[in-house]
Design an enzyme around this catalytic site. Structure first.
Site, mmCIF file in Angstrom:
data_model
loop_
_atom_site.group_PDB
_atom_site.id
_atom_site.type_symbol
_atom_site.label_atom_id
_atom_site.label_comp_id
_atom_site.label_asym_id
_atom_site.label_seq_id
_atom_site.Cartn_x
_atom_site.Cartn_y
_atom_site.Cartn_z
ATOM 1 N N ASP A 194 0.807 -1.225 0.000
ATOM 2 C CA ASP A 194 0.000 0.000 0.000
ATOM 3 C C ASP A 194 0.838 1.273 0.000
ATOM 4 O O ASP A 194 0.455 2.289 0.568
ATOM 5 C CB ASP A 194 -0.969 0.012 1.205
ATOM 6 C CG ASP A 194 -1.815 -1.245 1.251
ATOM 7 O OD1 ASP A 194 -2.161 -1.743 0.172
ATOM 8 O OD2 ASP A 194 -2.116 -1.717 2.353
ATOM 9 N N LYS A 250 1.932 2.017 -5.113
ATOM 10 C CA LYS A 250 2.489 1.399 -6.335
ATOM 11 C C LYS A 250 1.575 1.615 -7.532
ATOM 12 O O LYS A 250 2.033 1.891 -8.638
ATOM 13 C CB LYS A 250 2.690 -0.118 -6.126
ATOM 14 C CG LYS A 250 3.670 -0.472 -5.041
ATOM 15 C CD LYS A 250 3.733 -1.971 -4.828
ATOM 16 C CE LYS A 250 2.451 -2.564 -4.301
ATOM 17 N NZ LYS A 250 2.099 -2.189 -2.916
ATOM 18 N N GLY A 309 -4.668 -4.255 -3.656
ATOM 19 C CA GLY A 309 -5.660 -3.225 -3.963
ATOM 20 C C GLY A 309 -4.881 -1.995 -4.358
ATOM 21 O O GLY A 309 -4.203 -1.413 -3.526
ATOM 22 N N HIS A 310 -4.923 -1.650 -5.625
ATOM 23 C CA HIS A 310 -4.108 -0.540 -6.132
ATOM 24 C C HIS A 310 -5.018 0.605 -6.544
ATOM 25 O O HIS A 310 -5.766 0.498 -7.517
ATOM 26 C CB HIS A 310 -3.249 -1.013 -7.312
ATOM 27 C CG HIS A 310 -2.225 -2.033 -6.917
ATOM 28 N ND1 HIS A 310 -1.356 -2.615 -7.799
ATOM 29 C CD2 HIS A 310 -1.907 -2.556 -5.707
ATOM 30 C CE1 HIS A 310 -0.565 -3.449 -7.150
ATOM 31 N NE2 HIS A 310 -0.888 -3.441 -5.883
ATOM 32 N N GLN A 343 2.102 -6.272 -3.451
ATOM 33 C CA GLN A 343 2.641 -6.508 -2.119
ATOM 34 C C GLN A 343 4.003 -5.796 -1.986
ATOM 35 O O GLN A 343 4.179 -4.767 -2.617
ATOM 36 C CB GLN A 343 2.719 -8.012 -1.795
ATOM 37 C CG GLN A 343 1.366 -8.648 -1.542
ATOM 38 C CD GLN A 343 0.599 -8.957 -2.809
ATOM 39 O OE1 GLN A 343 1.115 -9.581 -3.720
ATOM 40 N NE2 GLN A 343 -0.638 -8.532 -2.887
HETATM 41 P P1 GDP Z 1 -0.738 0.285 -3.530
HETATM 42 O O1 GDP Z 1 -1.352 -0.977 -3.049
HETATM 43 O O2 GDP Z 1 0.726 0.328 -3.288
HETATM 44 O O3 GDP Z 1 -1.093 0.602 -4.953
HETATM 45 O O4 GDP Z 1 -1.366 1.451 -2.629
HETATM 46 P P2 GDP Z 1 -2.921 1.627 -2.179
HETATM 47 O O5 GDP Z 1 -3.700 2.107 -3.320
HETATM 48 O O6 GDP Z 1 -3.387 0.403 -1.474
HETATM 49 O O7 GDP Z 1 -2.754 2.741 -1.051
HETATM 50 C C1 GDP Z 1 -2.168 3.958 -1.319
HETATM 51 C C2 GDP Z 1 -3.142 5.085 -0.923
HETATM 52 O O8 GDP Z 1 -2.454 6.320 -0.908
HETATM 53 C C3 GDP Z 1 -4.268 5.277 -1.924
HETATM 54 O O9 GDP Z 1 -5.398 5.732 -1.232
HETATM 55 C C4 GDP Z 1 -3.735 6.342 -2.866
HETATM 56 O O10 GDP Z 1 -4.780 7.087 -3.498
HETATM 57 C C5 GDP Z 1 -2.983 7.215 -1.877
HETATM 58 N N1 GDP Z 1 -1.805 7.921 -2.404
HETATM 59 C C6 GDP Z 1 -0.786 7.438 -3.159
HETATM 60 N N2 GDP Z 1 0.190 8.350 -3.299
HETATM 61 C C7 GDP Z 1 -0.221 9.453 -2.608
HETATM 62 C C8 GDP Z 1 0.380 10.723 -2.356
HETATM 63 O O11 GDP Z 1 1.504 11.040 -2.765
HETATM 64 N N3 GDP Z 1 -0.363 11.599 -1.596
HETATM 65 C C9 GDP Z 1 -1.594 11.285 -1.093
HETATM 66 N N4 GDP Z 1 -2.236 12.173 -0.362
HETATM 67 N N5 GDP Z 1 -2.167 10.090 -1.336
HETATM 68 C C10 GDP Z 1 -1.484 9.183 -2.057
HETATM 69 P P1 IMO Z 2 -0.849 -4.256 -2.254
HETATM 70 O O1 IMO Z 2 -0.401 -4.804 -3.576
HETATM 71 C C1 IMO Z 2 -1.010 -4.722 2.079
HETATM 72 C C2 IMO Z 2 -0.870 -8.843 3.613
HETATM 73 C C3 IMO Z 2 -2.097 -9.308 4.348
HETATM 74 C C4 IMO Z 2 -1.465 -10.305 5.313
HETATM 75 C C5 IMO Z 2 -0.377 -10.943 4.455
HETATM 76 C C6 IMO Z 2 -0.763 -12.262 3.815
HETATM 77 O O2 IMO Z 2 -2.142 -3.542 -2.314
HETATM 78 O O3 IMO Z 2 0.237 -3.499 -1.584
HETATM 79 P P2 IMO Z 2 -2.398 -12.883 1.805
HETATM 80 O O4 IMO Z 2 -3.853 -12.596 1.602
HETATM 81 O O5 IMO Z 2 -1.523 -12.334 0.736
HETATM 82 O O6 IMO Z 2 -2.119 -14.328 2.075
HETATM 83 O O7 IMO Z 2 -2.034 -12.115 3.184
HETATM 84 O O8 IMO Z 2 -0.058 -9.999 3.450
HETATM 85 N N1 IMO Z 2 -1.110 -8.300 2.240
HETATM 86 C C7 IMO Z 2 -1.113 -7.009 1.932
HETATM 87 N N2 IMO Z 2 -0.985 -5.920 2.713
HETATM 88 N N3 IMO Z 2 -1.107 -4.586 0.744
HETATM 89 C C8 IMO Z 2 -1.204 -5.677 -0.058
HETATM 90 O O9 IMO Z 2 -1.180 -5.583 -1.401
HETATM 91 C C9 IMO Z 2 -1.251 -6.946 0.529
HETATM 92 N N4 IMO Z 2 -1.368 -8.206 0.047
HETATM 93 C C10 IMO Z 2 -1.268 -9.012 1.098
HETATM 94 O O10 IMO Z 2 -2.732 -8.248 5.021
HETATM 95 O O11 IMO Z 2 -0.844 -9.619 6.364
HETATM 96 MG MG MG Z 3 -2.842 -1.656 -1.773
#
Ligand code: GDP
Ligand code: IMO
Ligand code: MG
Length: 453
Positions: free
Chosen positions: A13, A16, A40-41, A230
């Site tokens: 999270d 990416k 979840g991206h 991840q």
């Molecule tokens: P990912 O799994 O690595 O793609 O990240 P997620 O989407 O799960 O979580 C990142 C969160 O941060 C999301 O709600 C994005 O919209 C938000 N986000 C990403 N980069 C920035 C940033 O530079 N500033 C702010 N305010 N939000 C960001």
């Molecule tokens: P993105 O790509 C954050 C965590 C789960 C748990 C562990 C194992 O959005 O960054 P799993 O379901 O993969 O067997 O769970 O890994 N986990 C993540 N945490 N972002 C993710 O993906 C994750 N994918 C798995 O919360 O601790």
């Molecule tokens: Mg994510």
């Protein structure tokens, strides 16, 4: 050399999806390489004058740019029902020609309903559950390694042949269901085969031998973006085992999953947030107290530091909605993540520089971990023998008084507040890799890109 590889530098999270989409705007091909719908991206973008915010779980975010082709690579474990829903969602918001631009590796494995049941059951049977996303990811990879997995190609077989394969795959699982009083969860292989054959029919025209596609794009030298899922500390080998996921999320895993070799790599970007977060269980040295119990936010009069970070930075899971555990930024963790041996990082993308400034404004200061105290010594790497020593490294912080304001329209590095530049400089000095990309907001293009590094 044409591929930009995006890798998470902490526990997931990091942003990416956003950076991968930003990089994809001038790419020919974008690839999801590992994991499945545990990811979840979030991407935030404009399409025909309308602003959209969506969380994608399987399809690489760059697909929203109409000139880009997308691939879900062989390293991904695919829930076809979710995939079809995701395609439909993109079509609904007006993304053109998704089905003719998206390709699915025939060798990718399929997540079936019994994988999700197994995910729940195995967590239940553990003394210390991992806190998985319950998306069936671990069990699907287990089947892949056990060589009883169902692949995307299998969904295109005559239904009787698919049924036979599912029957073999489910034999040990269904026995486990019976042993644990879960007979009611048993779905006959015939019913599953019929249902998944239908999914096969829907996705048939997107299924390919992806090696041919990636070979062509690499040979042409066209830009590829590999959207890693991840992160370093969730990697099955490098991460905080057993609190990890089931795939290799570092660069090497992403290459196999994306059907490319090291020869195609142009650059590796490791993404980190200016703060840290983690969902699920496991060590987190810079974690700050927060009112979270059993994946729910509890009532509070006075917020802890972890609550402030979570609320200001919007730290709720894009896949599960779970409140994320939050803490201060960690330059030592990032240094280990950027190791040339582990990820071979060329650049850092530091997201949420806007949000951490706001946190500082509220709390009166911002902390950054710049060393650990561990086993009576000051160390500058992330230790991997914590289970053996029974000790979690204690962060040594550098503190910045106050906070800062960064408008999300800012694109000029020189215009950043001095304190924010200092924060970035300390990270660069510790990690030894330039922070080329700086996130200043959630939109795909809310990024400062430095030309000087
Ligand atoms: P990912 O799994 O690595 O793609 O990240 P997620 O989407 O799960 O979580 C990142 C969160 O941060 C999301 O709600 C994005 O919209 C938000 N986000 C990403 N980069 C920035 C940033 O530079 N500033 C702010 N305010 N939000 C960001
Ligand atoms: P993105 O790509 C954050 C965590 C789960 C748990 C562990 C194992 O959005 O960054 P799993 O379901 O993969 O067997 O769970 O890994 N986990 C993540 N945490 N972002 C993710 O993906 C994750 N994918 C798995 O919360 O601790
Ligand atoms: Mg994510």
């Amino acid at each position: 050399m044409s591929a930009t590889i995006i890798i998470g530098g902490a526990w997931g999270d990091e942003g990416k999806g956003k950076v991968a989409s930003y990089e994809a705007s001038d790419a020919r091909l974008v690839i999801r390489a590992t994991g499945g719908a545990n990811a979840g991206h979030t991407i935030v973008f404009n399409n025909r004058g309308e602003r959209h915010k969506i969380a994608l779980h399987l399809i690489p975010g760059g697909i929203v740019y109409p000139q880009v082709r997308g691939l879900i690579g062989q390293g991904v474990v695919i829930d076809p029902k979710l995939l079809i829903e995701e395609v439909e969602k993109l079509e609904e918001i007006g993304i053109p020609f998704v089905r003719s631009r998206l390709r699915i590796a025939g060798r990718a494995h399929v997540v079936l309903p019994y994988h999700k049941e197994l995910d729940e059951l195995k967590e239940r049977l553990k003394d210390n559950p991992i806190g998985t996303t319950k998306r069936g990811i671990g069990p699907a990879y287990e089947d892949k390694k056990a060589r009883t997995g169902i692949r995307v190609y299998d969904l295109l077989l005559p239904v009787e042949e698919l049924e036979k394969k599912i029957e073999v795959a489910t034999r040990p699982h269904y026995q486990l269901f019976k042993d644990n009083g879960m007979e009611d969860r048993i779905v006959s292989p015939k019913v599953l085969a019929e249902q998944y054959s239908q999914y096969g029919k829907v996705i048939k025209n997107m299924v390919i031998n992806a090696d041919i596609l990636t070979e062509e794009v690499c040979k042409n030298g066209d830009k590829i973006v590999v959207e890693g899922a991840q992160a370093y500390r969730l990697d099955n080998d490098y991460g905080d085992y057993p609190d990890v996921t089931s795939s290799n999320c570092v660069t090497a895993g992403a290459l196999i999953g994306a059907h490319i070799s090291h020869k195609c790599v142009d650059k590796v970007i490791v993404v980190a947030k200016a703060h840290c977060s983690r969902v699920g269980n496991g060590v987190f040295p810079t974690e700050q107290l927060a009112h979270i119990e059993n994946d729910k936010v509890t009532e509070y009069d006075q917020p802890f530091v972890g609550d402030v970070i979570r609320e200001i930075c919007g730290e709720y899971g894009a896949t599960t909605g779970r409140p994320r555990r939050c803490g201060w930024g960690d330059a030592i963790l990032l240094k280990s993540a950027c190791s040339q041996a582990v990820t071979g990082a060329d650049y850092i993308c530091l997201s949420h520089m806007d949000s951490i400034g706001k946190v500082g404004n509220i709390l009166g200061s911002i902390k950054l971990c710049t060393a650990y105290r561990y086993q009576g010594k000051k160390i500058y790497f992330y230790p991997d023998d914590m289970e053996l020593t029974g000790e979690v490294p204690e962060p040594v912080y550098t503190e910045f008084a106050g906070g800062w304001d960064i408008p999300n329209t800012l694109r000029d590095f020189d215009m950043l507040p001095e304190k924010a530049k200092q924060y970035i400089k300390i990270i660069e000095d510790i990690v030894g890799i330039p922070v080329k990309y700086i996130g200043v907001g959630p939109n795909n293009n809310d990024v400062i890109v430095r030309d000087d590094v």
